[in-house]
Design a protein around this motif. Sequence first.
Motif, short mmCIF file in Angstrom:
data_model
loop_
_atom_site.label_atom_id
_atom_site.label_comp_id
_atom_site.label_asym_id
_atom_site.label_seq_id
_atom_site.Cartn_x
_atom_site.Cartn_y
_atom_site.Cartn_z
N ASP A 24 0.85 -1.18 0.00
CA ASP A 24 0.00 0.00 0.00
C ASP A 24 0.89 1.24 0.00
O ASP A 24 2.03 1.20 0.47
CB ASP A 24 -0.89 0.04 1.25
CG ASP A 24 -2.03 -0.97 1.16
OD1 ASP A 24 -2.40 -1.35 0.03
OD2 ASP A 24 -2.54 -1.36 2.22
N GLU A 89 -12.80 7.91 4.55
CA GLU A 89 -12.39 7.15 3.37
C GLU A 89 -12.88 7.82 2.10
O GLU A 89 -13.89 8.51 2.10
CB GLU A 89 -12.87 5.71 3.45
CG GLU A 89 -14.36 5.54 3.56
CD GLU A 89 -14.77 4.08 3.58
OE1 GLU A 89 -14.00 3.23 3.13
OE2 GLU A 89 -15.87 3.81 4.06
N HIS A 90 -12.16 7.57 1.04
CA HIS A 90 -12.37 8.30 -0.19
C HIS A 90 -11.76 7.46 -1.33
O HIS A 90 -10.82 6.70 -1.10
CB HIS A 90 -11.65 9.65 -0.08
CG HIS A 90 -11.64 10.47 -1.32
ND1 HIS A 90 -12.79 10.80 -2.00
CD2 HIS A 90 -10.61 11.02 -2.03
CE1 HIS A 90 -12.46 11.52 -3.06
NE2 HIS A 90 -11.16 11.66 -3.11
N GLN A 91 -12.32 7.57 -2.51
CA GLN A 91 -11.70 6.90 -3.65
C GLN A 91 -11.27 7.93 -4.67
O GLN A 91 -11.90 8.98 -4.80
CB GLN A 91 -12.69 5.92 -4.30
CG GLN A 91 -12.98 4.73 -3.41
CD GLN A 91 -13.26 3.47 -4.20
OE1 GLN A 91 -13.23 3.45 -5.41
NE2 GLN A 91 -13.53 2.40 -3.48
N ARG A 102 -7.39 2.98 -9.97
CA ARG A 102 -8.26 3.58 -8.97
C ARG A 102 -7.77 3.15 -7.60
O ARG A 102 -7.41 1.99 -7.38
CB ARG A 102 -9.70 3.11 -9.18
CG ARG A 102 -10.74 3.85 -8.38
CD ARG A 102 -12.12 3.72 -9.04
NE ARG A 102 -12.45 2.34 -9.32
CZ ARG A 102 -13.06 1.51 -8.45
NH1 ARG A 102 -13.42 1.96 -7.27
NH2 ARG A 102 -13.33 0.27 -8.77
N HIS A 104 -8.26 3.36 -3.22
CA HIS A 104 -9.05 3.64 -2.03
C HIS A 104 -8.12 4.28 -1.01
O HIS A 104 -7.03 3.79 -0.77
CB HIS A 104 -9.63 2.34 -1.46
CG HIS A 104 -10.44 2.53 -0.22
ND1 HIS A 104 -9.95 2.24 1.03
CD2 HIS A 104 -11.68 3.02 -0.04
CE1 HIS A 104 -10.89 2.51 1.93
NE2 HIS A 104 -11.95 2.99 1.31
N LEU A 106 -7.70 5.68 2.87
CA LEU A 106 -8.26 5.66 4.22
C LEU A 106 -7.35 6.49 5.12
O LEU A 106 -6.14 6.23 5.20
CB LEU A 106 -8.35 4.22 4.70
CG LEU A 106 -9.07 3.93 6.01
CD1 LEU A 106 -10.43 4.62 6.04
CD2 LEU A 106 -9.28 2.42 6.14
N ASN A 120 -3.23 4.27 1.05
CA ASN A 120 -3.80 4.27 -0.30
C ASN A 120 -3.65 2.86 -0.88
O ASN A 120 -2.53 2.40 -1.11
CB ASN A 120 -3.06 5.26 -1.20
CG ASN A 120 -3.11 6.67 -0.66
OD1 ASN A 120 -4.01 7.43 -0.96
ND2 ASN A 120 -2.13 7.03 0.18
N SER A 121 -4.78 2.19 -1.11
CA SER A 121 -4.74 0.82 -1.62
C SER A 121 -5.23 0.81 -3.06
O SER A 121 -6.27 1.40 -3.38
CB SER A 121 -5.64 -0.09 -0.79
OG SER A 121 -5.34 0.04 0.58
N VAL A 123 -7.20 -0.38 -5.95
CA VAL A 123 -8.45 -1.12 -6.08
C VAL A 123 -8.56 -1.74 -7.46
O VAL A 123 -9.05 -2.85 -7.64
CB VAL A 123 -9.66 -0.18 -5.85
CG1 VAL A 123 -10.97 -0.91 -6.05
CG2 VAL A 123 -9.61 0.45 -4.47
N THR A 198 -21.47 4.30 4.73
CA THR A 198 -20.90 3.00 4.44
C THR A 198 -21.40 2.02 5.48
O THR A 198 -21.84 2.41 6.56
CB THR A 198 -19.37 3.02 4.48
OG1 THR A 198 -18.98 3.09 5.85
CG2 THR A 198 -18.80 4.17 3.70
N THR A 205 -18.64 9.17 4.57
CA THR A 205 -17.58 9.96 3.94
C THR A 205 -18.00 11.42 3.97
O THR A 205 -19.18 11.75 3.94
CB THR A 205 -17.35 9.53 2.50
OG1 THR A 205 -18.61 9.49 1.84
CG2 THR A 205 -16.70 8.17 2.44
#
Length: 212
Positions: A24, A89-91, A102, A104, A106, A120-121, A123, A198, A205
């Motif tokens: 990540d 959290e946000h994308q 893209r 994700h 957190l 930042n992962s 997706v 969520t 969010t």
Amino acid sequence: MHFDPVLSKLLDGLSFQDLDNSDDIVFALNADLEITYVNQGWVRFAERNGGGVERWSVGSRFMDAIPMILRPFYLENFAKVLAESRPWEHQYECSSPALYRRFHMLSYPLGDAERILVVNSLVQEQPHTEILYEPNEGLYRNRDGLITQCCHCRRVRRNGSNQQWDMVPSWVAVIPPNTSHGLCYPCISYFYSSSTNTDRGFPETFNTYEIG
Ligand SMILES: [Zn+2]
């Protein structure tokens, strides 16, 4: 390895080494939103993608690395993370000329508003499946001589149209001169829409971006 002693103290059971080795992309901010730490995943991502690395280095200010039009969005949400001491959290999209990507994101508050840990992962990552366009000045440069690029997905607006935004890979690689930045409709509606709840244990969010 970068080391942030304040962050290390606040991790509370999470191994700093694991965080540093994670794939990540992880960074930490202090209450002034200065970058205090970036992990090896961040370094590897920066090396693969080149450019702009110095904007994201330790000691830099997060807001300086963010396009102007997105700063109110991040400022407001990070302020809430700190003030209310809860994650956000946000994308977002971060595509390259060859790949649609893209992430994700957190953001965890740590300590008494001492740090925000931002994870930042990835997706989704795949070659672009949409139609790709050539850098056609006539098609995209308006009569004021400006090209408008979405600061989020990097698509550019077709001349005379608010609805049509195209992926022009060579302008993702190198931003053309006299480019202004905006947000395209898909990005406004998908990534920066009004608040949603969520069901994963995280708070709602704080999507607060308002169309001017
Ligand atoms: Zn966009």
